[in-house]
Design a protein around this motif. Structure first.
Motif, PDB file in Angstrom:
ATOM      1  N   ASN A 552       0.824  -1.216   0.000  1.00  0.00           N
ATOM      2  CA  ASN A 552       0.000   0.000   0.000  1.00  0.00           C
ATOM      3  C   ASN A 552       0.856   1.264   0.000  1.00  0.00           C
ATOM      4  OD1 ASN A 552      -2.377  -1.502   0.073  1.00  0.00           O
ATOM      5  ND2 ASN A 552      -2.371  -1.602   2.323  1.00  0.00           N
ATOM      6  N   ASN A 553       2.109   1.149   0.440  1.00  0.00           N
ATOM      7  CA  ASN A 553       3.002   2.317   0.509  1.00  0.00           C
ATOM      8  C   ASN A 553       3.932   2.405  -0.699  1.00  0.00           C
ATOM      9  OD1 ASN A 553       1.942   2.964   3.025  1.00  0.00           O
ATOM     10  ND2 ASN A 553       3.430   1.656   4.097  1.00  0.00           N
ATOM     11  N   PHE A 554       3.658   1.620  -1.733  1.00  0.00           N
ATOM     12  CA  PHE A 554       4.550   1.553  -2.890  1.00  0.00           C
ATOM     13  C   PHE A 554       4.777   2.924  -3.514  1.00  0.00           C
ATOM     14  CE2 PHE A 554       4.811   1.280  -7.583  1.00  0.00           C
ATOM     15  CZ  PHE A 554       6.049   0.678  -7.693  1.00  0.00           C
ATOM     16  N   LYS A 555       3.714   3.654  -3.789  1.00  0.00           N
ATOM     17  CA  LYS A 555       3.843   4.947  -4.471  1.00  0.00           C
ATOM     18  C   LYS A 555       4.663   5.932  -3.638  1.00  0.00           C
ATOM     19  CE  LYS A 555       1.613   4.211  -8.305  1.00  0.00           C
ATOM     20  NZ  LYS A 555       2.339   4.251  -9.601  1.00  0.00           N
ATOM     21  N   GLU A 556       4.449   5.915  -2.350  1.00  0.00           N
ATOM     22  CA  GLU A 556       5.170   6.833  -1.475  1.00  0.00           C
ATOM     23  C   GLU A 556       6.668   6.529  -1.478  1.00  0.00           C
ATOM     24  OE1 GLU A 556       5.443   7.795   3.324  1.00  0.00           O
ATOM     25  OE2 GLU A 556       3.631   6.871   2.493  1.00  0.00           O
ATOM     26  N   VAL A 557       7.020   5.249  -1.364  1.00  0.00           N
ATOM     27  CA  VAL A 557       8.430   4.871  -1.349  1.00  0.00           C
ATOM     28  C   VAL A 557       9.054   5.103  -2.729  1.00  0.00           C
ATOM     29  CG1 VAL A 557      10.056   2.972  -1.000  1.00  0.00           C
ATOM     30  CG2 VAL A 557       8.070   3.211   0.498  1.00  0.00           C
ATOM     31  N   GLU A 558       8.306   4.824  -3.781  1.00  0.00           N
ATOM     32  CA  GLU A 558       8.829   5.060  -5.128  1.00  0.00           C
ATOM     33  C   GLU A 558       9.142   6.532  -5.344  1.00  0.00           C
ATOM     34  OE1 GLU A 558       7.907   3.515  -9.582  1.00  0.00           O
ATOM     35  OE2 GLU A 558       6.210   4.436  -8.546  1.00  0.00           O
ATOM     36  N   ALA A 559       8.264   7.419  -4.855  1.00  0.00           N
ATOM     37  CA  ALA A 559       8.509   8.854  -4.996  1.00  0.00           C
ATOM     38  C   ALA A 559       9.772   9.266  -4.250  1.00  0.00           C
ATOM     39  CB  ALA A 559       7.302   9.642  -4.478  1.00  0.00           C
ATOM     40  N   SER A 560      10.004   8.667  -3.088  1.00  0.00           N
ATOM     41  CA  SER A 560      11.211   8.968  -2.314  1.00  0.00           C
ATOM     42  C   SER A 560      12.460   8.516  -3.056  1.00  0.00           C
ATOM     43  CB  SER A 560      11.124   8.274  -0.952  1.00  0.00           C
ATOM     44  OG  SER A 560      12.343   8.397  -0.244  1.00  0.00           O
ATOM     45  N   LEU A 561      12.404   7.326  -3.662  1.00  0.00           N
ATOM     46  CA  LEU A 561      13.556   6.820  -4.409  1.00  0.00           C
ATOM     47  C   LEU A 561      13.796   7.632  -5.674  1.00  0.00           C
ATOM     48  CD1 LEU A 561      12.956   2.974  -4.014  1.00  0.00           C
ATOM     49  CD2 LEU A 561      14.623   4.386  -2.805  1.00  0.00           C
ATOM     50  N   ASP A 562      12.735   8.018  -6.353  1.00  0.00           N
ATOM     51  CA  ASP A 562      12.873   8.850  -7.553  1.00  0.00           C
ATOM     52  C   ASP A 562      13.531  10.182  -7.214  1.00  0.00           C
ATOM     53  OD1 ASP A 562      11.784   6.996  -9.278  1.00  0.00           O
ATOM     54  OD2 ASP A 562       9.748   7.813  -9.165  1.00  0.00           O
ATOM     55  N   ALA A 563      13.132  10.772  -6.100  1.00  0.00           N
ATOM     56  CA  ALA A 563      13.708  12.049  -5.684  1.00  0.00           C
ATOM     57  C   ALA A 563      15.194  11.893  -5.365  1.00  0.00           C
ATOM     58  CB  ALA A 563      12.956  12.580  -4.465  1.00  0.00           C
ATOM     59  N   LYS A 564      15.535  10.772  -4.756  1.00  0.00           N
ATOM     60  CA  LYS A 564      16.942  10.524  -4.429  1.00  0.00           C
ATOM     61  C   LYS A 564      17.783  10.431  -5.704  1.00  0.00           C
ATOM     62  CE  LYS A 564      17.923   7.809  -0.997  1.00  0.00           C
ATOM     63  NZ  LYS A 564      18.166   6.601  -0.134  1.00  0.00           N
ATOM     64  N   ILE A 565      17.290   9.690  -6.692  1.00  0.00           N
ATOM     65  CA  ILE A 565      18.009   9.561  -7.964  1.00  0.00           C
ATOM     66  C   ILE A 565      18.147  10.914  -8.641  1.00  0.00           C
ATOM     67  CG2 ILE A 565      17.874   8.603 -10.295  1.00  0.00           C
ATOM     68  CD1 ILE A 565      16.581   6.111  -9.065  1.00  0.00           C
ATOM     69  N   LYS A 566      17.075  11.697  -8.646  1.00  0.00           N
ATOM     70  CA  LYS A 566      17.092  13.023  -9.273  1.00  0.00           C
ATOM     71  C   LYS A 566      18.137  13.918  -8.612  1.00  0.00           C
ATOM     72  CE  LYS A 566      13.971  16.877 -10.435  1.00  0.00           C
ATOM     73  NZ  LYS A 566      14.627  17.951  -9.642  1.00  0.00           N
ATOM     74  N   ASN A 567      18.206  13.900  -7.294  1.00  0.00           N
ATOM     75  CA  ASN A 567      19.177  14.731  -6.581  1.00  0.00           C
ATOM     76  C   ASN A 567      20.610  14.313  -6.893  1.00  0.00           C
ATOM     77  OD1 ASN A 567      17.114  16.165  -5.368  1.00  0.00           O
ATOM     78  ND2 ASN A 567      17.102  14.924  -3.506  1.00  0.00           N
ATOM     79  N   ILE A 568      20.837  13.013  -6.986  1.00  0.00           N
ATOM     80  CA  ILE A 568      22.182  12.510  -7.290  1.00  0.00           C
ATOM     81  C   ILE A 568      22.610  12.958  -8.681  1.00  0.00           C
ATOM     82  CG2 ILE A 568      23.523  10.427  -7.762  1.00  0.00           C
ATOM     83  CD1 ILE A 568      21.856   9.040  -5.569  1.00  0.00           C
ATOM     84  N   ILE A 569      21.722  12.840  -9.648  1.00  0.00           N
ATOM     85  CA  ILE A 569      22.037  13.220 -11.026  1.00  0.00           C
ATOM     86  C   ILE A 569      22.344  14.707 -11.121  1.00  0.00           C
ATOM     87  CG2 ILE A 569      21.049  13.431 -13.338  1.00  0.00           C
ATOM     88  CD1 ILE A 569      19.503  10.832 -12.746  1.00  0.00           C
ATOM     89  N   GLU A 570      21.556  15.516 -10.440  1.00  0.00           N
ATOM     90  CA  GLU A 570      21.792  16.966 -10.453  1.00  0.00           C
ATOM     91  C   GLU A 570      23.120  17.313  -9.793  1.00  0.00           C
ATOM     92  OE1 GLU A 570      18.371  18.654  -8.583  1.00  0.00           O
ATOM     93  OE2 GLU A 570      17.121  18.539 -10.399  1.00  0.00           O
ATOM     94  N   GLU A 571      23.419  16.659  -8.690  1.00  0.00           N
ATOM     95  CA  GLU A 571      24.664  16.948  -7.979  1.00  0.00           C
ATOM     96  C   GLU A 571      25.884  16.551  -8.799  1.00  0.00           C
ATOM     97  OE1 GLU A 571      26.663  15.634  -3.760  1.00  0.00           O
ATOM     98  OE2 GLU A 571      24.548  16.210  -3.787  1.00  0.00           O
ATOM     99  N   MET A 572      25.739  15.503  -9.632  1.00  0.00           N
ATOM    100  CA  MET A 572      26.855  15.055 -10.466  1.00  0.00           C
ATOM    101  C   MET A 572      26.906  15.794 -11.801  1.00  0.00           C
ATOM    102  SD  MET A 572      26.847  10.921  -9.760  1.00  0.00           S
ATOM    103  CE  MET A 572      28.336  10.659 -10.737  1.00  0.00           C
ATOM    104  N   ASN A 573      26.003  16.766 -11.999  1.00  0.00           N
ATOM    105  CA  ASN A 573      25.971  17.601 -13.216  1.00  0.00           C
ATOM    106  C   ASN A 573      25.844  16.765 -14.496  1.00  0.00           C
ATOM    107  OD1 ASN A 573      26.340  20.134 -11.832  1.00  0.00           O
ATOM    108  ND2 ASN A 573      28.492  19.587 -11.571  1.00  0.00           N
ATOM    109  N   LEU A 574      24.957  15.775 -14.446  1.00  0.00           N
ATOM    110  CA  LEU A 574      24.771  14.912 -15.607  1.00  0.00           C
ATOM    111  C   LEU A 574      23.584  15.339 -16.464  1.00  0.00           C
ATOM    112  CD1 LEU A 574      25.517  11.455 -13.956  1.00  0.00           C
ATOM    113  CD2 LEU A 574      27.027  12.841 -15.381  1.00  0.00           C
ATOM    114  N   ILE A 575      22.858  16.353 -16.032  1.00  0.00           N
ATOM    115  CA  ILE A 575      21.743  16.878 -16.832  1.00  0.00           C
ATOM    116  C   ILE A 575      21.837  18.391 -16.908  1.00  0.00           C
ATOM    117  CG2 ILE A 575      20.150  14.975 -16.381  1.00  0.00           C
ATOM    118  CD1 ILE A 575      18.847  16.659 -14.241  1.00  0.00           C
TER     119      ILE A 575
END
Length: 575
Positions: A552-575
């Motif tokens: 039941n918490n799948f969407k919530e956890v997925e959003a947290s993981l997506d945000a983590k990936i997005k932050n990592i990519i931005e910090e590494m200047n890959l986009i």
């Protein structure tokens, strides 16, 4: 622009009588019209990468053509004679739907036969996994398939297989390259001995289908098979020659082929890229699935070694699975089937690659089977099977949409994997579940692992230099913290070192050297950087994970993981 002398030296060789008039004229035309293109054609020799030798078709040492493939085949002929002295040598050759694949396959067959080697040449295009199967089935010493997998239409390629049905690995690949490089173009024997060329087709198809049925069917009820509605697209490639027949023989009749993509066509007219990793490639299949209410979509790349899959999510919407998800689903299903049948003897193993999801290790631990990890490319999984003859390979895959079921085929195999997926989907549906629901159950049981890939294209000489510099910067100035998490370990497969960032202790990596860097963070995040071995790209792989206490918490956890990936990519200047 001025043309460098070393390139002119190469060009002048291609203007000698060792090359036919058409080739010489083509080189002269490029010299006149585009010095930059001339440089691209000759600045290096095509190299063997993770998927063999692959490149743009045209004249030159850095292009796929009669002479670069002729030279490779002459070298392989010489190498086979040295490797198997006194034996009656045999090779198998297959080709895909790409432009010139059939004519280039005949050139390769001619050179082998001219060197006294028996050739089994498929009479028409066939999937790559069938070539791997045929090498062992016909007791050949080697095999060749002419394909550039999912590359654009201007590409073609040349994959070399050894007698175990797997692609060449070190030290053989380096030894072969040394032999090839020592050959002059005027040493290539293009004069065929037609008596040594035997055309093959239906007999091998029948044997391969029988093998796939044995590997990927698991007592699914016929009613469940009848209820499963499947949309299949070969994306203009070779799988249409086998998959419909295989599914029919397995008892699946509710199969709907995307008609506009059913005919093999090297132009791939309905897709931007014939790559099932790209969401756009399956758009027509998904549209058909929505029209007819299908349960699952399967699409294969031109040579049918990779497959893309879409299934209905909890809201009934067709959702694309990534390669890690399909790998985990298929591996779990196989392990569970083996467990239920009491087949475990204590010597089984599953396998994957260093850039794929760590979740696969959780499955191995849960079922108490061995886990082996290799570099990118299924040749390394094939090598595991060869190197550990007393162990039994169950299945394995990698993130790039490839999977191998059992050990009859020693390369990724979208044909057998398609049947396996149908078995899985049919059984799940018969129990009121779905592949999507089964995936969520696995996340709840083993942890929610979320992966993401960024692939940056850098073409030509300048692109290659840019990729090299990016890897150099990551090595010379390793990141110590990413997204607020400490880097705890850096693995450098080029240097064969694993550096503990806290203690500065260095351990030696046992896998062969490869231009790959992997960062491990304190929270379990894994970040890989790797130049592609077959395309002008550098790839960054991201894996993050969190527990999933309830579906039941799948969407919530997925959003947290997506945000983590997005932050990592931005910090590494890959986009």
């Amino acid at each position: 622009m001025d043309i460098k002398q070393d390139i002119l030296d190469k060009v002048n060789i291609w203007l000698t009588p060792a090359f036919d008039t058409a080739t010489q004229d083509a080189v002269k035309e490029i010299m006149t019209s585009s010095p930059k293109e001339l440089e691209e054609c000759f600045y290096k020799n095509l190299e063997f990468g993770t998927g063999g030798m692959r490149g743009i078709m045209g004249p030159g040492t850095n292009r796929i053509n009669k002479y670069t493939l002729g030279k490779a085949t002459q070298g392989l002929s010489d190498y086979l004679k040295t490797s198997f002295p006194g034996e009656e040598l045999k090779v198998a050759i297959a080709y895909d739907c790409r432009h010139n694949s059939d004519t280039l396959a005949k050139v390769v067959a001619d050179v082998f036969s001219a060197n006294g080697i028996k050739v089994y040449l498929f009479s028409e295009l066939r999937p790559t996994p069938e070539l791997s199967f045929a090498v062992r089935h016909l007791n050949c010493h080697a095999g060749i398939v002419l394909t550039a997998s999912h590359n654009p239409p201007e590409y073609n390629g040349y994959k070399v297989y050894w007698q175990d049905g797997g692609q060449l690995v070190p030290p053989q690949d380096k030894e072969l390259i040394d032999v090839i490089e020592a050959i002059d173009y005027n040493q290539i024997n293009f004069q065929p001995n037609e008596n040594l060329i035997e055309y093959i087709s239906n007999d091998i198809d029948t044997a391969f289908i029988r093998s796939s049925l044995q590997a990927a069917t698991f007592n699914t009820a016929q009613e469940a098979k009848d209820e499963l509605k499947v949309v299949f697209t070969p994306l203009h490639g070779t799988s249409v020659t086998l998959i419909p027949d295989l599914l029919e023989d397995a008892g699946y009749s509710n199969i709907h082929i995307v008609s506009d993509q059913a005919k093999p066509d090297g132009n791939f007219p309905t897709v931007k890229s014939p790559n099932p990793e790209e969401p756009e490639a399956l758009s027509m299949a998904i549209a058909l699935a929505d029209e007819i209410g299908a349960d699952i979509v399967v699409g294969t790349d031109p040579d049918s070694d990779r497959l893309g899959v879409a299934v209905r999510n909890g809201n009934g919407i067709m959702t694309l699975l990534n390669g890690n998800q399909t790998m985990v689903l298929m591996t779990h299903f196989l392990l569970e089937q083996w467990k239920q049948k009491g087949l475990f003897k204590g010597n089984e193993f599953i396998a994957s690659t260093i850039v794929s999801t760590p979740m696969i290790m959780e499955l191995a631990s849960a079922y108490n089977v061995g886990f082996k990890v290799g570099l990118t490319g299924f040749k390394w999984i094939a090598k595991m099977i060869k190197d550990f003859p007393n162990e039994k390979f169950i299945g394995g895959g990698e993130e790039s949409f490839g999977y191998m079921v059992g050990d009859e085929v020693r390369d990724k195999d979208a044909v057998t994997s398609t049947l396996l997926l149908c078995e899985m989907a049919a059984q799940a549906k018969s129990k009121g579940s779905s592949l999507y629901q089964e995936m969520l159950k696995l996340y709840e049981q083993y942890g929610f692992y979320k992966e993401y890939l960024i692939s940056l294209t850098k073409k030509g000489i300048d692109g290659a230099a840019e990729i090299q510099q990016m890897m150099l910067d990551l090595r010379n100035n390793p990141l110590k913290e990413i997204n607020g998490e400490s880097v705890v370990m850096v693995e450098d497969y080029k240097a064969s070192t694993a550096l503990n960032m806290f203690t500065n202790e260095v351990e030696e990596l046992t896998l062969p050297k490869s231009d790959v860097l992997i960062y491990y963070l304190a929270d379990g995040t894994k970040i890989c950087a790797r130049p592609s071995g077959t395309e002008p790209k550098i790839k960054f792989y991201f894996s993050v994970n969190e527990p999933l206490d309830s579906i039941n918490n799948f969407k919530e956890v997925e959003a947290s993981l997506d945000a983590k990936i997005k932050n990592i990519i931005e910090e590494m200047n890959l986009i």
